[in-house]
Every structure is written in C-alpha cells, then in structure tokens.
Design an enzyme around this catalytic site. Sequence first.
Site, PDB file in Angstrom:
ATOM      1  N   GLN A 144      11.408 -17.639  50.268  1.00  0.00           N
ATOM      2  CA  GLN A 144      12.602 -17.126  50.947  1.00  0.00           C
ATOM      3  C   GLN A 144      12.409 -17.194  52.456  1.00  0.00           C
ATOM      4  O   GLN A 144      11.315 -17.464  52.938  1.00  0.00           O
ATOM      5  CB  GLN A 144      12.863 -15.678  50.502  1.00  0.00           C
ATOM      6  CG  GLN A 144      11.651 -14.781  50.625  1.00  0.00           C
ATOM      7  CD  GLN A 144      11.630 -13.616  49.642  1.00  0.00           C
ATOM      8  OE1 GLN A 144      12.580 -13.396  48.902  1.00  0.00           O
ATOM      9  NE2 GLN A 144      10.549 -12.858  49.638  1.00  0.00           N
ATOM     10  N   ASP A 157       7.151  -4.794  51.434  1.00  0.00           N
ATOM     11  CA  ASP A 157       7.052  -4.102  52.728  1.00  0.00           C
ATOM     12  C   ASP A 157       6.192  -2.841  52.639  1.00  0.00           C
ATOM     13  O   ASP A 157       5.831  -2.263  53.649  1.00  0.00           O
ATOM     14  CB  ASP A 157       8.444  -3.779  53.279  1.00  0.00           C
ATOM     15  CG  ASP A 157       9.286  -2.987  52.296  1.00  0.00           C
ATOM     16  OD1 ASP A 157       8.952  -1.818  52.035  1.00  0.00           O
ATOM     17  OD2 ASP A 157      10.267  -3.552  51.767  1.00  0.00           O
ATOM     18  N   GLY A 198       5.851 -10.998  39.340  1.00  0.00           N
ATOM     19  CA  GLY A 198       5.875  -9.684  38.693  1.00  0.00           C
ATOM     20  C   GLY A 198       6.407  -9.730  37.272  1.00  0.00           C
ATOM     21  O   GLY A 198       5.998  -8.927  36.419  1.00  0.00           O
ATOM     22  N   ASP A 216      11.418  -2.715  43.101  1.00  0.00           N
ATOM     23  CA  ASP A 216      11.956  -2.651  44.468  1.00  0.00           C
ATOM     24  C   ASP A 216      12.215  -4.082  44.911  1.00  0.00           C
ATOM     25  O   ASP A 216      11.394  -4.693  45.586  1.00  0.00           O
ATOM     26  CB  ASP A 216      10.940  -1.955  45.373  1.00  0.00           C
ATOM     27  CG  ASP A 216      11.403  -1.897  46.818  1.00  0.00           C
ATOM     28  OD1 ASP A 216      12.542  -2.314  47.109  1.00  0.00           O
ATOM     29  OD2 ASP A 216      10.618  -1.441  47.664  1.00  0.00           O
ATOM     30  N   SER A 217      13.358  -4.609  44.507  1.00  0.00           N
ATOM     31  CA  SER A 217      13.612  -6.036  44.712  1.00  0.00           C
ATOM     32  C   SER A 217      14.753  -6.270  45.696  1.00  0.00           C
ATOM     33  O   SER A 217      15.401  -5.351  46.166  1.00  0.00           O
ATOM     34  CB  SER A 217      13.976  -6.676  43.368  1.00  0.00           C
ATOM     35  OG  SER A 217      15.282  -6.296  42.991  1.00  0.00           O
TER      36      SER A 217
HETATM   37  N1  AG3 Z   1      15.419  -3.831  48.721  1.00  0.00           N
HETATM   38  C1  AG3 Z   1      16.697  -4.453  48.863  1.00  0.00           C
HETATM   39  C2  AG3 Z   1      17.888  -3.640  48.470  1.00  0.00           C
HETATM   40  C3  AG3 Z   1      19.159  -4.446  48.454  1.00  0.00           C
HETATM   41  C4  AG3 Z   1      19.630  -4.868  49.809  1.00  0.00           C
HETATM   42  N2  AG3 Z   1      20.783  -5.686  49.696  1.00  0.00           N
HETATM   43  C5  AG3 Z   1      21.490  -6.199  50.717  1.00  0.00           C
HETATM   44  N3  AG3 Z   1      21.190  -5.937  51.926  1.00  0.00           N
HETATM   45  N4  AG3 Z   1      22.505  -6.987  50.447  1.00  0.00           N
HETATM   46  C6  AG3 Z   1      14.848  -3.567  49.982  1.00  0.00           C
HETATM   47  C7  AG3 Z   1      13.392  -3.568  50.023  1.00  0.00           C
HETATM   48  C8  AG3 Z   1      12.912  -2.333  50.667  1.00  0.00           C
HETATM   49  N5  AG3 Z   1      11.618  -1.988  50.214  1.00  0.00           N
END
Ligand code: AG3
Length: 288
Positions: free
Chosen positions: A35, A90, A142, A160-161
């Site tokens: 990504q 993160d 994962g 946490d994706s």
């Molecule tokens: N996880 C992403 C949540 C979704 C965000 N979506 C968006 N901005 N369209 C974030 C990771 C944090 N640990």
Amino acid sequence: MLQPNEWFTEIVEDEGSAFSLRVTGKLHEEQTPYQSIEVYATAGFGNLMVIDGFVMLTSRENFLYHEMMSHPALFTHADPRRVCIIGGGDCGTLREVLRHPGVESVVQIDIDEGVTRAAECFFPELTAANRDPRARLLFADGIRWVQEAAPASLDLIIVDSTDPVGPAIGLFSGDFYRDCERALASGGILVQQSESPLYHMHILTQMHVEMRRAGFADTRSLFFPQAVYPSGWMTATMARNGGSFDAFRAEDVRAKPFETQYYNAEIHQAALAQPEFFRRALAQALGA
Ligand code: AG3
C-alpha cells in the site's frame, strides 16, 4: 502530492462528503509492496498517517479508536491472557492492550512492516511499549496466521485493519471469522473495527451475519465518536461464544491501574446502547 499549507482531504464519493485537515508539511511518503503510506504534519491534529488515501490516525485523537478497540473487549472477558492483534501496525492498539497487567502475551501480525517503521518515527508515543517482553511483532499475513493458530489458543483477537479494500478484504469474510472462532478458547472474544453506522450499515450488518454464521453465538457493536474517520461516527463489533456483552467487569474498570483519556465504565456502558435504525437493520439482516 500536497504542498505545505494545503489541505489533506479524504473524500467519500458515495456519500457526497469529505473531511479535511490543514497540512503544514509532508513528513514521509512510501509505496510498500502492499500500500502507499503518507505522513503529514497538520496545523491542529498533530501528525497524520494516511494509507492509500484513507485517514488512519492522528496524534490528537487516536486515543478514541485505540481505547475502544481494546478496553471494552478486555474488560468483557473474565481473564484475558493471550491476545492477538491482526493489523494494528501503528501499535496504538498494542499499547492499550499492554496496559492490562493480566495480559501475558500479545502477538501482533501486520502484513506491512512499513506501517510500524513509520509509526516509530512519527508516532513514537504509540510504539514506546513495543519492547515490553510480552509483545511479539510479526510482519506476515494475519489471515494465514490465524488459520494456522492452535485451536483454543487465544482469549482475544483484535482486528485493527483498514477499510475492506486491498489487503484487508479477507479480514471481513466468513472464512476468517471461522478461523478466529476456532483459535479462540472458551469465552474468547473477537473484536473488529466495523466502520461508520451512518455510512456503512451494509458492512456492519454483514459482519454480524458472517460472525454468527461462523459459529459465534452472540455479536454486539460498540458506538463511539471518531472525528477523523468518515462521518465522524465509528463502531467496533465484538463476537463471542458464551457470556453476555452486558456483564462487563465494571468494578475492575473503576479500579484499573492505568489512565485512559476516553474509556471508563460509563463510556463502556453507553457504547453498548444500540440506536433504533441500527437495531431494526440488524434484526432484519439476522432474520429475527
Ligand atoms: N484503522 C482504520 C479505520 C478505518 C479508517 N477508514 C477511513 N479513513 N476511510 C486505523 C488504524 C489505527 N490503528
């Protein structure tokens, strides 16, 4: 490519909406095998991490999401010791999990090491706990990891994706939930970020349906504000076998040996309340 003093904007085309932050500089830009990762300095929200154009987190308010992805599930389980985080590169969720003294091991499996390296540079407060001997960071798939996990070997799986696009698609599937169900010990809980109740009801109801089809007896969404994600309103959805979501360890929350910025027993209780439109849509999706 944004220049200093421009606005970063995440557009939600389908909803005719957008969210913007004033950017004061670009700190990092990288295309990993999985990504694109960008990090900006912003005028009001501290640092901002963006993956594939989507807001992931800011220094200022990531506590909302990371606390709600971890503490409600941890305080619902009677005695969570073995935790696994899928994604979460993160390390903000990992930090919250490690605050629980009863947790004996946390393995985090993010497919993209680039996210963790960027967090170490630009969100060092989130990665500061990574040297905790209870934590193990893997950079791998994962989905495959959960497939290969020993049955009944985990108490909590936190997903946490990113949104269900790109490498995260498989994390929103029945096959993945079945593998999670098998990897969880009795009383174990799966919790996953489940997007906005205003914009993504189809994702949310589908998640409940798939989790129950995969063998989880009960599912429940938690509602919380999130300023920087689409619509500003967010959910996390929990699934478990055995035990109720209403009976969390409120006394232990009140006596918790660490500080939080958002989460407490009243917030936990309030986050369990189900809005009317959500209740109706879910009942219909579940065929009740
Ligand atoms: N996880 C992403 C949540 C979704 C965000 N979506 C968006 N901005 N369209 C974030 C990771 C944090 N640990």
